[in-house]
Design a protein around this motif. Structure first.
Motif, PDB file in Angstrom:
ATOM      1  N   ASP A  52       0.809  -1.127  -0.075  1.00 21.73           N
ATOM      2  CA  ASP A  52       0.136  -0.123  -0.036  1.00 21.73           C
ATOM      3  C   ASP A  52       0.878   1.268  -0.079  1.00 21.73           C
ATOM      4  O   ASP A  52       1.457   1.619   0.911  1.00 21.73           O
ATOM      5  N   PRO A  53       1.133   1.742  -1.231  1.00 18.45           N
ATOM      6  CA  PRO A  53       2.160   3.066  -1.421  1.00 18.45           C
ATOM      7  C   PRO A  53       1.345   4.213  -0.859  1.00 18.45           C
ATOM      8  O   PRO A  53       2.071   5.561  -0.963  1.00 18.45           O
ATOM      9  N   GLY A  54       0.331   4.172  -0.180  1.00 14.91           N
ATOM     10  CA  GLY A  54      -0.180   5.569   0.579  1.00 14.91           C
ATOM     11  C   GLY A  54      -1.579   5.759   0.364  1.00 14.91           C
ATOM     12  O   GLY A  54      -2.300   6.556   1.144  1.00 14.91           O
ATOM     13  N   GLU A  55      -2.410   5.168  -0.324  1.00 16.89           N
ATOM     14  CA  GLU A  55      -3.999   5.449  -0.600  1.00 16.89           C
ATOM     15  C   GLU A  55      -4.570   4.872   0.631  1.00 16.89           C
ATOM     16  O   GLU A  55      -5.506   5.547   1.237  1.00 16.89           O
ATOM     17  N   ARG A  79       0.733  10.656  -5.704  1.00 11.85           N
ATOM     18  CA  ARG A  79      -0.337   9.885  -6.314  1.00 11.85           C
ATOM     19  C   ARG A  79      -1.184   9.108  -5.608  1.00 11.85           C
ATOM     20  O   ARG A  79      -2.569   9.274  -5.601  1.00 11.85           O
ATOM     21  N   ALA A  80      -0.532   8.170  -4.939  1.00 13.80           N
ATOM     22  CA  ALA A  80      -1.438   7.399  -4.017  1.00 13.80           C
ATOM     23  C   ALA A  80      -2.388   7.872  -2.901  1.00 13.80           C
ATOM     24  O   ALA A  80      -3.399   7.832  -2.801  1.00 13.80           O
ATOM     25  N   VAL A  81      -1.750   9.016  -2.101  1.00 17.39           N
ATOM     26  CA  VAL A  81      -2.458   9.945  -1.289  1.00 17.39           C
ATOM     27  C   VAL A  81      -3.543  10.642  -1.849  1.00 17.39           C
ATOM     28  O   VAL A  81      -4.519  10.642  -1.417  1.00 17.39           O
ATOM     29  N   ALA A  82      -3.191  11.048  -3.141  1.00 11.75           N
ATOM     30  CA  ALA A  82      -4.416  11.724  -3.674  1.00 11.75           C
ATOM     31  C   ALA A  82      -5.574  10.846  -4.061  1.00 11.75           C
ATOM     32  O   ALA A  82      -6.523  11.230  -3.910  1.00 11.75           O
ATOM     33  N   SER A  83      -5.295   9.389  -4.413  1.00  9.71           N
ATOM     34  CA  SER A  83      -6.376   8.765  -4.729  1.00  9.71           C
ATOM     35  C   SER A  83      -7.079   8.354  -3.300  1.00  9.71           C
ATOM     36  O   SER A  83      -8.045   8.145  -3.459  1.00  9.71           O
ATOM     37  N   VAL A 143      -5.363   6.964 -11.078  1.00  8.56           N
ATOM     38  CA  VAL A 143      -5.408   8.317 -11.186  1.00  8.56           C
ATOM     39  C   VAL A 143      -3.925   8.752 -11.592  1.00  8.56           C
ATOM     40  O   VAL A 143      -2.965   7.935 -11.306  1.00  8.56           O
ATOM     41  N   PHE A 144      -3.923   9.867 -12.402  1.00  5.97           N
ATOM     42  CA  PHE A 144      -2.539  10.612 -12.350  1.00  5.97           C
ATOM     43  C   PHE A 144      -2.749  11.834 -12.179  1.00  5.97           C
ATOM     44  O   PHE A 144      -3.918  12.632 -12.421  1.00  5.97           O
ATOM     45  N   LEU A 145      -1.688  12.795 -11.813  1.00  2.00           N
ATOM     46  CA  LEU A 145      -1.851  14.052 -11.565  1.00  2.00           C
ATOM     47  C   LEU A 145      -1.091  14.904 -12.530  1.00  2.00           C
ATOM     48  O   LEU A 145      -1.426  15.968 -12.657  1.00  2.00           O
ATOM     49  N   VAL A 146       0.141  14.269 -12.988  1.00  3.23           N
ATOM     50  CA  VAL A 146       0.897  14.810 -14.036  1.00  3.23           C
ATOM     51  C   VAL A 146       0.702  14.619 -15.405  1.00  3.23           C
ATOM     52  O   VAL A 146       0.195  15.040 -16.213  1.00  3.23           O
ATOM     53  N   ALA A 147       1.180  13.159 -15.595  1.00  3.32           N
ATOM     54  CA  ALA A 147       1.014  12.510 -16.927  1.00  3.32           C
ATOM     55  C   ALA A 147       0.956  11.280 -17.204  1.00  3.32           C
ATOM     56  O   ALA A 147       1.719  10.474 -15.886  1.00  3.32           O
ATOM     57  N   ALA A 148       0.513  10.714 -17.960  1.00  5.46           N
ATOM     58  CA  ALA A 148       0.343   9.082 -18.296  1.00  5.46           C
ATOM     59  C   ALA A 148       1.137   9.114 -19.788  1.00  5.46           C
ATOM     60  O   ALA A 148       0.545   9.798 -20.775  1.00  5.46           O
ATOM     61  N   GLY A 149       1.862   8.198 -20.163  1.00  9.21           N
ATOM     62  CA  GLY A 149       2.396   7.940 -21.317  1.00  9.21           C
ATOM     63  C   GLY A 149       2.874   6.863 -21.930  1.00  9.21           C
ATOM     64  O   GLY A 149       3.132   5.707 -21.120  1.00  9.21           O
ATOM     65  N   MET A 150       3.379   6.606 -23.185  1.00 11.66           N
ATOM     66  CA  MET A 150       3.808   5.194 -23.641  1.00 11.66           C
ATOM     67  C   MET A 150       4.790   5.620 -24.570  1.00 11.66           C
ATOM     68  O   MET A 150       4.730   6.777 -25.220  1.00 11.66           O
ATOM     69  N   GLY A 151       5.976   4.950 -24.719  1.00 12.89           N
ATOM     70  CA  GLY A 151       6.957   5.099 -25.468  1.00 12.89           C
ATOM     71  C   GLY A 151       8.237   5.773 -25.045  1.00 12.89           C
ATOM     72  O   GLY A 151       8.702   5.137 -23.967  1.00 12.89           O
ATOM     73  N   ALA A 300     -11.048  17.899  -8.717  1.00 12.34           N
ATOM     74  CA  ALA A 300     -11.567  16.558  -8.218  1.00 12.34           C
ATOM     75  C   ALA A 300     -10.516  16.700  -6.700  1.00 12.34           C
ATOM     76  O   ALA A 300     -11.154  15.986  -5.932  1.00 12.34           O
ATOM     77  N   LEU A 301      -9.634  17.189  -6.701  1.00 11.11           N
ATOM     78  CA  LEU A 301      -8.725  17.171  -5.681  1.00 11.11           C
ATOM     79  C   LEU A 301      -8.290  18.658  -5.147  1.00 11.11           C
ATOM     80  O   LEU A 301      -8.011  19.570  -5.957  1.00 11.11           O
TER      81      LEU A 301
END
Length: 311
Positions: A52-55, A79-83, A143-151, A300-301
């Motif tokens: 459990d990294p913080g949620e 991110r985990a706490v924000a969740s 959830v993400f607060l900054v960015a999600a990406g691929m590549g 939402a936050l």
């Protein structure tokens, strides 16, 4: 409410990632000392775990009556706490504890001054910010607060040396990125809201909630964390010259654009790749994926930020 008039919370909590600190006892002592100096109450401490990294810890703090919850760790801890705080309307205060501190960068919060960061958390103003949600390959959304990406961006995260990162910080990502820069790209289809889908051979695709990345690099200057929109960047360079042109565009004050860099804004975006591609979530590599569906949860936050001086 200006900083001077806001009372300190009667009860507050710190959710700390102990793996980020060589001497956690000293960190606790520093926070206690600062609280005593400013006549603030001392916090209740919750430590994250691998499981459990913080949620869960954030929810536990809410249930215990905390009026403010502060993550103290890396971007994953934030991110985990924000969740855990979503739906509670309680403010989150950002304390410096990681390498990137990406959300703090985008909100112009202190990055390496615990006293200053704690002052903002305890006495600053509340700002309602957007939260992104991403579902990978049809799984439950995260959830993400900054960015999600691929590549490329995800390959940088996956390839970074943890020991080097601890010594030199965000420069470790630059070194990892240099080694990943010239790998082959991937076929991708991007559909933003109801607009016609874009199909490209890309090197990276990133869905951002805000625009500033590690090292102060402003990838999307117009992105705002409270505009109710996501910004999608699709990079499709086919030569060294195109890479240099993209770099010039990103670093330039006058953004002239480049055909190898597509920028879309939307409330929802669906991305499908032809083969599994390395993916990342707020700077944490999560393995290879073939699809990500992103949407935005406006305002939402609540995050504690620097209070503006009255005009």
């Amino acid at each position: 409410m200006d900083a001077a008039s806001r009372p300190a919370p009667g009860s507050w909590a710190v959710v700390v990632n102990p793996s980020k600190f060589d001497d956690l006892a000293r960190v606790r002592d520093d926070v206690a000392r600062l609280c005593d100096v400013h006549d603030w109450p001392r916090p209740t401490w919750y430590e994250t775990t691998v499981e459990d990294p913080g949620e869960g810890q954030a929810r536990e703090a809410v249930d215990a009556g905390a009026e403010l919850v502060c993550p103290l760790g890396g971007d994953g801890t934030v991110r985990a706490v924000a969740s855990g705080l979503l739906g509670s309307e309680l403010p989150m205060g950002l304390l410096p504890g990681g390498t990137g501190n990406l959300l703090a960068r985008n909100l112009s919060l202190p990055l390496d001054d615990l006293d200053a960061a704690l002052t903002v958390a305890m006495t600053g103003a509340d700002l309602a910010v957007d939260v992104g949600e991403v579902a990978w390959d049809g799984a439950e959304p995260a959830v993400f607060l900054v960015a999600a990406g691929m590549g490329l961006d995800a390959e940088m995260m996956a390839g970074v040396d943890a020991r080097l990162k601890k010594r030199v910080g965000w420069l470790a990502y630059a070194l990892s990125g240099a080694s990943a820069l010239f790998r082959l790209g991937f076929g991708v289809r991007v559909a933003a809201d109801r607009r016609r889908a874009v199909s490209q051979h890309a090197r990276t695709v990133m869905v951002a909630n805000c625009g500033e990345l590690a090292g102060g690099l402003s990838l999307i200057p117009d992105a705002r964390v409270d505009d109710g929109l996501l910004d999608t960047i699709l990079a499709t360079p086919r030569s060294i010259a195109a890479w240099f042109a993209i770099a010039l565009h990103v670093l330039s004050v006058h953004r002239r654009g480049h055909p190898a860099l597509v920028h879309l804004t939307s409330e929802r975006v669906d991305i499908v790749t032809k083969e599994p591609v390395e993916a990342q979530l707020d700077g944490d590599a999560i393995g290879r994926r073939t699809r990500m569906t992103c949407s935005v949860r406006p305002a939402a936050l609540t995050v504690r930020v620097v209070a503006r001086e009255p005009e």
